[in-house]
Write an enzyme that holds these catalytic residues in place. Structure first.
Site, PDB file in Angstrom:
ATOM      1  CB  CYS A 261      11.742   9.855  46.067  1.00 42.48           C
ATOM      2  SG  CYS A 261      10.556  10.661  47.632  1.00 42.48           S
TER       3      CYS A 261
ATOM      4  CG  HIS B 182       4.342  -0.471  49.635  1.00 41.88           C
ATOM      5  ND1 HIS B 182       2.755  -0.392  50.063  1.00 41.88           N
ATOM      6  CD2 HIS B 182       4.739  -0.098  50.117  1.00 41.88           C
ATOM      7  CE1 HIS B 182       2.926   1.327  49.696  1.00 41.88           C
ATOM      8  NE2 HIS B 182       4.787   1.769  50.192  1.00 41.88           N
TER       9      HIS B 182
HETATM   10  C1  PEP Z   1       5.687   8.404  46.812  1.00 42.52           C
HETATM   11  O1  PEP Z   1       4.126   8.567  47.426  1.00 42.52           O
HETATM   12  O2  PEP Z   1       6.233   8.961  45.922  1.00 42.52           O
HETATM   13  C2  PEP Z   1       6.325   7.812  47.720  1.00 42.52           C
HETATM   14  C3  PEP Z   1       7.867   7.880  47.137  1.00 42.52           C
HETATM   15  O3  PEP Z   1       6.344   7.062  48.894  1.00 42.52           O
HETATM   16  P1  PEP Z   1       5.807   5.398  49.194  1.00 42.52           P
HETATM   17  O4  PEP Z   1       5.826   4.986  47.827  1.00 42.52           O
HETATM   18  O5  PEP Z   1       6.305   4.703  49.958  1.00 42.52           O
HETATM   19  O6  PEP Z   1       4.351   6.185  49.348  1.00 42.52           O
END
Ligand code: PEP
Ligand code: MG
Length: 571
Positions: free
Chosen positions: A505, A191
């Site tokens: 995504c 993150h």
């Molecule tokens: C994913 O897991 O690809 C996603 C978009 O969610 P995050 O990266 O927030 O886990």
């Protein structure tokens, strides 16, 4: 002497600056006493540094907006509160006035005392707050070291070299003019990396040799796109840097022309580019770049770094701002995805789990805390009165989970209508496909959702059994695996058969090197960070959709990563 260090590219951008090597936590200050006649001056110096730290925190707080302000604000408030703590302040005075210690040594003694208190706590959350002590004391110490004339200099123009960097620190470093960050640990999927991309700070992670190879003040050249870090660059490197800068400038100007252009392939197929967003700035940028909407709004950023859950009103205002910011284009709000690496301080997620990535995260956590989930659903529903909004549910692994969320969603909508709120009629619910079980059981689940969004970051981690945050496994973590391509293809195809929109995504959708591959597999809806949107649009506009689709079977037959890479190169 010139040294080359390589790490993993985590946030693109080119930077040239001087190294600022961060010490690991803890102050390495040896015992120091002062003469009696210096006591008043020393106390004044310390209080000036404390005032300066307080001032910096307040200024930083004022300049933050949107979800980042929520996330980091609490953390900054806590630091400001610590600086006002009468016991802490009295302790400094006593150590300097009565014991004759220097201000720096008094800081160290107070830090050690407080850390010992925190270390002795049973509650793991409170124990983890010792980090805050280090941050606050470190900030005052930095202020103490600084001569007045340096006060404004801060970190502007510096390349920060550190072991790891927290999401909360990224925003602050960007504020202070850090031109790039290089960390020994970390992953491009963390993150912190997502925030660095959002704030346009070049970031290279997993540069294991960085702390050993770089000295404070070394000249540094950082390429956040390739992961290349050069210490004390040669004249040829500098020439190359200037040339790359010029090229990247020209490229930005060329790309800027695509802002208002359609995302249409050469053979006339319309592709939709939605944006992933975490902050108000991302939303504004997404709108400016002509995004089809917000494909993923990660709400957990509202919940991190705070001990109290955001209430319905606070969440409603954030979601409503996103909807208003997109001016009629659809917004996909993802329900809370706390747990695993998204460490939580609200007490919702379990403080420790034997295997957090396989533990209580995403929808599993929401369903354990139905009240908190309903608060969020109500906030999303209230925002639906202001523009099109959909709900996306993370970590779905069974049909039962999506059905339970829908029951609560409809129930909250009923309640809100009774209370007199304006709620949209068509409430769309989508599932993140990121657990392989959901992808495989999809034929029996697809009737329960209006749309799907493939989270490749987690799907790759769970399908290949490779921790997305473990940089030691970096080589094994790749979407270019026959199993990943097969699942992507099958989910996209099933969605099309049932007329359900399928987005990708995960970070794969933002990687221009994978755009043709995704088109070949049949993807028409991408959701990606705004920073990559124009580059991906350009590739789409240069692609022949039908020709790419004809290559899908070749890609799906490729037996391993090398063969897949070769097939992609020929696309
Ligand atoms: C994913 O897991 O690809 C996603 C978009 O969610 P995050 O990266 O927030 O886990
Ligand atoms: Mg995920």
């Amino acid at each position: 002497m010139r040294r080359l260090i390589t790490g993993q590219a985590a946030a693109k951008g080119l930077a040239l600056g001087r190294a600022r090597v961060c010490e690991a936590h803890g102050l390495d200050i040896s015992e120091e006493r002062i003469e009696e006649d210096r006591i008043d001056d020393e106390l004044a110096r310390l209080h000036l540094a404390i005032d300066r730290a307080r001032d910096e925190l307040a200024k930083l707080r004022d300049r933050l907006h949107g979800a980042i302000a929520q996330e980091i604000g609490e953390f900054l408030d806590l630091h400001a509160m610590l600086l006002d703590d009468p016991e802490l302040l009295a302790g400094f005075d006593r150590l300097i006035r009565d014991e004759g210690y220097s201000a720096a040594y008094a800081l160290k003694l107070q830090r050690d005392r407080l850390v010992a208190v925190f270390d002795g706590m049973d509650d793991p959350y409170l124990r983890s707050r010792r980090e805050d002590i280090d941050h606050v004391i470190g900030r005052v110490h930095a202020g103490l070291q600084r001569r007045d004339s340096d006060a404004m200099e801060g970190l502007a123009g510096d390349v920060l070299i550190c072991d790891s960097v927290a999401p909360s620190e990224i925003a602050q470093l960007a504020e202070r003019g850090v031109v790039a960050i290089v960390t020994a640990q970390g992953s491009p999927l963390s993150h912190s990396a997502i925030l660095a991309r959002s704030l346009h700070v070049p970031l290279v992670v997993g540069a294991h040799d960085a702390l050993g190879q770089v000295n404070d003040g070394d000249a540094m050249m950082v390429d956040g796109r390739s992961g290349e870090v050069i210490v004390e660059p040669s004249a040829a490197d500098l020439r190359r840097f200037r040339q790359r800068k010029r090229e990247s400038q020209r490229e930005q100007e060329r790309l800027a022309l695509l802002k208002k252009k359609a995302t249409r392939t050469k053979d006339g197929v319309d592709i939709r580019l939605f944006a992933n967003a975490e902050s108000r700035e991302d939303v504004a940028q997404a709108h400016d770049l002509g995004a089809a909407g917000i494909g993923l709004y990660r709400t957990e950023f509202l919940f991190l770094q705070r001990s109290e859950l955001p209430d319905e009103e606070e969440q409603f205002r954030v979601y409503r701002d996103v909807v208003l910011g997109m001016r009629g284009r659809p917004v996909t709000i993802r329900s809370l995805d706390l747990g695993a690496d998204k460490a939580d301080k609200t007490g919702l997620a379990l403080a420790s789990e034997p295997n957090p990535a396989l533990g209580l995260r995403g929808v599993r956590l929401s369903l354990r805390h139905v009240d908190a989930m309903r608060t969020q659903l109500r906030a999303v529903l209230r925002a639906s009165g202001y523009g099109p909004i959909r709900l996306l549910v993370p970590m779905i692994s069974s049909r039962d989970e999506i059905r339970r969320v829908r029951r609560e969603f409809l129930d909250c909508a009923r309640d809100l209508r009774t209370e007199g709120y304006e709620i949209a009629d068509n409430l769309e619910l989508g599932a993140m496909i990121e657990v392989p079980a959901a992808a495989l059981a999809l034929p029996r689940m697809i009737g329960d959702v209006e749309f799907l969004s493939i989270g490749t970051n987690d799907l790759v981690q769970y399908l290949l059994a490779v921790d997305r945050n473990n940089d030691a496994l970096g080589d094994l973590y790749s979407p270019l695996h026959p199993a990943v391509l097969r699942l992507l293809h099958d989910v996209i195809k099933l969605g099309q058969k049932h007329a359900k929109r399928v987005l990708v995504c995960g970070e794969m959708a933002a990687d221009p090197a994978q755009t043709r591959l995704l088109l070949a597999l049949g993807l028409t809806d991408f959701s990606l960070h705004p920073g990559s949107m124009l580059e991906v649009r350009q590739i789409i506009r240069e692609s022949d959709h039908h020709a790419l689709r004809r290559r899908a079977s070749t890609l799906l037959r490729a037996p391993d990563r090398e063969a897949i890479e070769r097939a992609i190169a020929r696309l």
